[in-house]
Design a protein around this motif. Structure first.
Motif, PDB file in Angstrom:
ATOM      1  N   GLN A  14       0.838  -1.197   0.000  1.00  0.00           N
ATOM      2  CA  GLN A  14       0.000   0.000   0.000  1.00  0.00           C
ATOM      3  C   GLN A  14       0.878   1.255   0.000  1.00  0.00           C
ATOM      4  OE1 GLN A  14      -3.312  -0.117  -0.237  1.00  0.00           O
ATOM      5  NE2 GLN A  14      -3.505  -2.334   0.090  1.00  0.00           N
ATOM      6  N   ASP A  15       0.432   2.265  -0.746  1.00  0.00           N
ATOM      7  CA  ASP A  15       1.010   3.602  -0.610  1.00  0.00           C
ATOM      8  C   ASP A  15      -0.105   4.510  -0.098  1.00  0.00           C
ATOM      9  OD1 ASP A  15      -0.498   3.972  -2.948  1.00  0.00           O
ATOM     10  OD2 ASP A  15       1.239   3.812  -4.266  1.00  0.00           O
ATOM     11  N   LEU A  16      -0.181   5.759  -0.546  1.00  0.00           N
ATOM     12  CA  LEU A  16      -1.241   6.647  -0.057  1.00  0.00           C
ATOM     13  C   LEU A  16      -2.500   6.606  -0.920  1.00  0.00           C
ATOM     14  CD1 LEU A  16       0.809   9.742   1.155  1.00  0.00           C
ATOM     15  CD2 LEU A  16       0.180   7.644   2.379  1.00  0.00           C
ATOM     16  N   GLY A  17      -2.525   5.719  -1.919  1.00  0.00           N
ATOM     17  CA  GLY A  17      -3.766   5.451  -2.623  1.00  0.00           C
ATOM     18  C   GLY A  17      -3.930   6.105  -3.981  1.00  0.00           C
ATOM     19  N   ARG A  18      -5.083   5.780  -4.625  1.00  0.00           N
ATOM     20  CA  ARG A  18      -5.438   6.285  -5.952  1.00  0.00           C
ATOM     21  C   ARG A  18      -6.343   7.500  -5.806  1.00  0.00           C
ATOM     22  NH1 ARG A  18      -5.046   0.894  -6.196  1.00  0.00           N
ATOM     23  NH2 ARG A  18      -3.421   0.262  -7.677  1.00  0.00           N
ATOM     24  N   ILE A  19      -5.734   8.649  -5.728  1.00  0.00           N
ATOM     25  CA  ILE A  19      -6.471   9.869  -5.399  1.00  0.00           C
ATOM     26  C   ILE A  19      -7.365  10.347  -6.541  1.00  0.00           C
ATOM     27  CG2 ILE A  19      -6.232  12.231  -4.572  1.00  0.00           C
ATOM     28  CD1 ILE A  19      -5.240  10.007  -2.649  1.00  0.00           C
ATOM     29  N   ALA A  20      -6.968  10.138  -7.791  1.00  0.00           N
ATOM     30  CA  ALA A  20      -7.621  10.817  -8.921  1.00  0.00           C
ATOM     31  C   ALA A  20      -8.712  10.002  -9.616  1.00  0.00           C
ATOM     32  CB  ALA A  20      -6.568  11.219  -9.945  1.00  0.00           C
ATOM     33  N   TYR A  21      -9.094   8.848  -9.067  1.00  0.00           N
ATOM     34  CA  TYR A  21     -10.006   7.973  -9.809  1.00  0.00           C
ATOM     35  C   TYR A  21     -11.304   7.676  -9.067  1.00  0.00           C
ATOM     36  CZ  TYR A  21      -5.956   7.397 -12.789  1.00  0.00           C
ATOM     37  OH  TYR A  21      -4.912   7.649 -13.635  1.00  0.00           O
ATOM     38  N   ASP A  23     -13.974   9.439  -8.919  1.00  0.00           N
ATOM     39  CA  ASP A  23     -15.118   9.796  -9.771  1.00  0.00           C
ATOM     40  C   ASP A  23     -15.481   8.680 -10.738  1.00  0.00           C
ATOM     41  OD1 ASP A  23     -15.086  12.198  -8.506  1.00  0.00           O
ATOM     42  OD2 ASP A  23     -14.315  13.360 -10.194  1.00  0.00           O
ATOM     43  N   TYR A  24     -14.553   7.761 -10.975  1.00  0.00           N
ATOM     44  CA  TYR A  24     -14.789   6.652 -11.901  1.00  0.00           C
ATOM     45  C   TYR A  24     -15.163   5.364 -11.167  1.00  0.00           C
ATOM     46  CZ  TYR A  24     -12.495   9.850 -15.116  1.00  0.00           C
ATOM     47  OH  TYR A  24     -12.167  10.961 -15.868  1.00  0.00           O
ATOM     48  N   GLY A  25     -15.421   5.469  -9.874  1.00  0.00           N
ATOM     49  CA  GLY A  25     -15.836   4.301  -9.097  1.00  0.00           C
ATOM     50  C   GLY A  25     -14.695   3.468  -8.566  1.00  0.00           C
ATOM     51  N   VAL A  26     -13.471   3.988  -8.633  1.00  0.00           N
ATOM     52  CA  VAL A  26     -12.304   3.251  -8.137  1.00  0.00           C
ATOM     53  C   VAL A  26     -12.007   3.704  -6.705  1.00  0.00           C
ATOM     54  CG1 VAL A  26      -9.859   2.726  -8.482  1.00  0.00           C
ATOM     55  CG2 VAL A  26     -11.364   3.085 -10.458  1.00  0.00           C
ATOM     56  N   PRO A  27     -12.028   2.788  -5.731  1.00  0.00           N
ATOM     57  CA  PRO A  27     -11.738   3.175  -4.340  1.00  0.00           C
ATOM     58  C   PRO A  27     -10.347   3.775  -4.203  1.00  0.00           C
ATOM     59  CG  PRO A  27     -12.735   0.995  -4.420  1.00  0.00           C
ATOM     60  CD  PRO A  27     -12.414   1.370  -5.842  1.00  0.00           C
ATOM     61  N   TYR A  28     -10.177   4.596  -3.168  1.00  0.00           N
ATOM     62  CA  TYR A  28      -8.876   5.199  -2.907  1.00  0.00           C
ATOM     63  C   TYR A  28      -7.824   4.138  -2.579  1.00  0.00           C
ATOM     64  CZ  TYR A  28     -11.088   9.825  -2.529  1.00  0.00           C
ATOM     65  OH  TYR A  28     -11.758  10.984  -2.780  1.00  0.00           O
ATOM     66  N   SER A  29      -8.205   3.127  -1.792  1.00  0.00           N
ATOM     67  CA  SER A  29      -7.239   2.155  -1.256  1.00  0.00           C
ATOM     68  C   SER A  29      -6.181   2.899  -0.438  1.00  0.00           C
ATOM     69  CB  SER A  29      -6.637   1.305  -2.366  1.00  0.00           C
ATOM     70  OG  SER A  29      -7.657   0.514  -2.964  1.00  0.00           O
ATOM     71  N   GLY A  30      -4.941   2.409  -0.431  1.00  0.00           N
ATOM     72  CA  GLY A  30      -3.909   3.045   0.375  1.00  0.00           C
ATOM     73  C   GLY A  30      -3.864   2.484   1.790  1.00  0.00           C
ATOM     74  N   ALA A  31      -2.862   2.885   2.532  1.00  0.00           N
ATOM     75  CA  ALA A  31      -2.651   2.381   3.895  1.00  0.00           C
ATOM     76  C   ALA A  31      -3.848   2.708   4.780  1.00  0.00           C
ATOM     77  CB  ALA A  31      -1.384   2.993   4.482  1.00  0.00           C
ATOM     78  N   MET A  32      -4.306   1.723   5.535  1.00  0.00           N
ATOM     79  CA  MET A  32      -5.426   1.937   6.461  1.00  0.00           C
ATOM     80  C   MET A  32      -5.025   2.910   7.563  1.00  0.00           C
ATOM     81  SD  MET A  32      -8.360   0.061   5.989  1.00  0.00           S
ATOM     82  CE  MET A  32      -8.957  -0.823   7.429  1.00  0.00           C
ATOM     83  N   ASP A  33      -3.823   2.756   8.081  1.00  0.00           N
ATOM     84  CA  ASP A  33      -3.297   3.676   9.088  1.00  0.00           C
ATOM     85  C   ASP A  33      -2.202   4.496   8.407  1.00  0.00           C
ATOM     86  OD1 ASP A  33      -2.194   5.063  11.183  1.00  0.00           O
ATOM     87  OD2 ASP A  33      -1.654   3.306  12.376  1.00  0.00           O
TER      88      ASP A  33
END
Length: 282
Positions: A14-21, A23-33
Motif C-alpha cells: 500500500q502507498d497513499l492510494g489512488r487519489i484521482a479515480y 469519480d470513476y468508481g475506483v476506491p482510494y485504497s492506500g494504507a489503512m493507518d
C-alpha cells in the motif's frame, strides 16, 4: 528482492492510494493507518508516498535477497530479525539472507514494513496499492518476490528512531463531524449516536467496519450519493457501517457521521471486540 516465505493473514502493498479515480468508481485504497505508514517512510528518508507492506493481525516471514534498510511501525506484532527481537519505529540495516518474522500481537491490529526507496511493485492508475480487480494481485502470496531498490548509502549508516504515543492505538474516543444526513436524525437518535459505546464486529476489513450495537433507525434510504473513507452509514438494521480505505465510492444509506482522518487511522488499529465512542466537538 524480498522473498515471501509465509504471507501472514493479510499482507498487502500500500502507498497513499489512488487519489484521482474516485469519480470513476475506483476506491482510494492506500494504507489503512496512513499515519504509521508515513512514519516508516520518514525514518527511512523515503518519500511519504513510497509503498510499504501493510501487515494485518498475523505477520509474514520474509527473506531478504539484497542489502536494504527497514523500519516497522504501527501495531506491535513482536517482530524478530534472525530470531532476535527488534524495536518498532527504528531503522535497521538488513543483509542478504536475513529473515524477518513476527509473533504475538501485543497491541494494535496493523503493522507497516517500510524499506529503503519503497517497494517497487507494479503501479496502476498512479498507485502501487493492491486492490482486487485493479492490480494483478490483491494480497501477497507465498513464494512471491517483492522488488525493492538498492540501499542508499545514507540510509545504511543511520540509526534513526522515534517514540510513539500509544494513544493512537488505545483511544476509546474517535473525533467525528456531522454527516450530510445527521440533522435528519431525531434528537434522541443523535444522543444515542454520540453517547453509546460501540463494539467492532467480526465483519471488519479494508472495505468497512460494521459495528455490533444498533441504534434506532427510521430514516429512509437516500438517493445514491458520494461517500469516502471514514463515512459512517446508517443502514435499516441500525448497525452502523464505517467505510474504510477500500470502501465503495457511492452508497444509498444515510451518511450520519464522518470520521476525522486521525479517527480513521485509529479505528484501523482496532479489532473485533474493541470498543469506542464517537466524539463530536461543538
Amino acid at each position: 528482492m524480498i522473498e515471501v516465505v509465509k504471507p501472514g493473514f493479510y499482507s498487502t502493498i500500500q502507498d497513499l492510494g489512488r487519489i484521482a479515480y474516485h469519480d470513476y468508481g475506483v476506491p482510494y485504497s492506500g494504507a489503512m493507518d496512513e499515519q504509521s505508514a508515513k512514519i516508516a517512510n520518514a525514518l527511512l528518508g523515503n518519500n511519504e508516498n513510497n509503498a510499504v507492506l501493510e501487515i494485518t493481525m498475523t505477520g509474514p516471514t520474509l527473506k531478504f535477497i539484497k542489502t536494504t534498510a527497514i523500519c516497522i511501525t504501527g501495531a506491535d506484532l513482536s517482530p524478530k530479525l534472525n530470531g532476535n527481537a527488534v524495536s518498532l519505529n527504528k531503522r535497521y540495516t538488513i543483509k542478504p539472507d536475513d529473515i524477518l518474522s513476527f509473533g504475538k500481537l501485543n497491541y494494535g491490529f496493523r503493522a507497516y514494513l517500510g524499506v529503503c526507496g519503497g517497494f517497487q511493485t507494479e503501479k496502476v492508475m498512479g498507485s502501487r496499492s493492491m486492490y482486487k480487480n485493479v492490480t494483478e494481485q490483491f494480497i501477497t502470496q507465498k513464494g512471491e518476490l517483492l522488488p525493492i531498490k538498492d540501499l542508499n548509502t545514507n540510509a545504511a549508516t543511520s540509526n534513526a528512531s522515534i517514540k510513539i504515543d500509544k494513544t493512537h492505538f488505545n483511544t476509546k474516543s474517535l473525533p467525528v463531524y456531522k454527516g450530510p444526513e445527521f440533522d435528519n436524525l431525531s434528537k434522541t437518535q443523535q444522543k444515542q449516536l454520540l453517547n453509546k459505546t460501540f463494539t467492532v464486529s467480526k465483519d471488519n476489513n479494508r472495505m468497512a467496519y460494521q459495528l455490533e450495537d444498533a441504534i434506532e433507525n427510521n430514516l429512509k434510504p437516500i438517493i445514491t450519493s458520494l461517500v469516502q473513507p471514514g463515512t459512517v452509514q446508517l443502514p435499516p438494521s441500525g448497525k452502523l457501517i464505517v467505510l474504510m480505505s477500500d470502501g465503495q465510492t457511492a452508497g444509498g444509506y444515510p451518511r450520519v457521521l464522518q470520521l476525522s482522518d486521525s479517527a480513521r487511522y485509529s479505528l484501523a488499529q482496532k479489532k473485533t471486540g474493541d470498543t469506542f465512542t464517537f466524539n463530536m466537538s461543538e
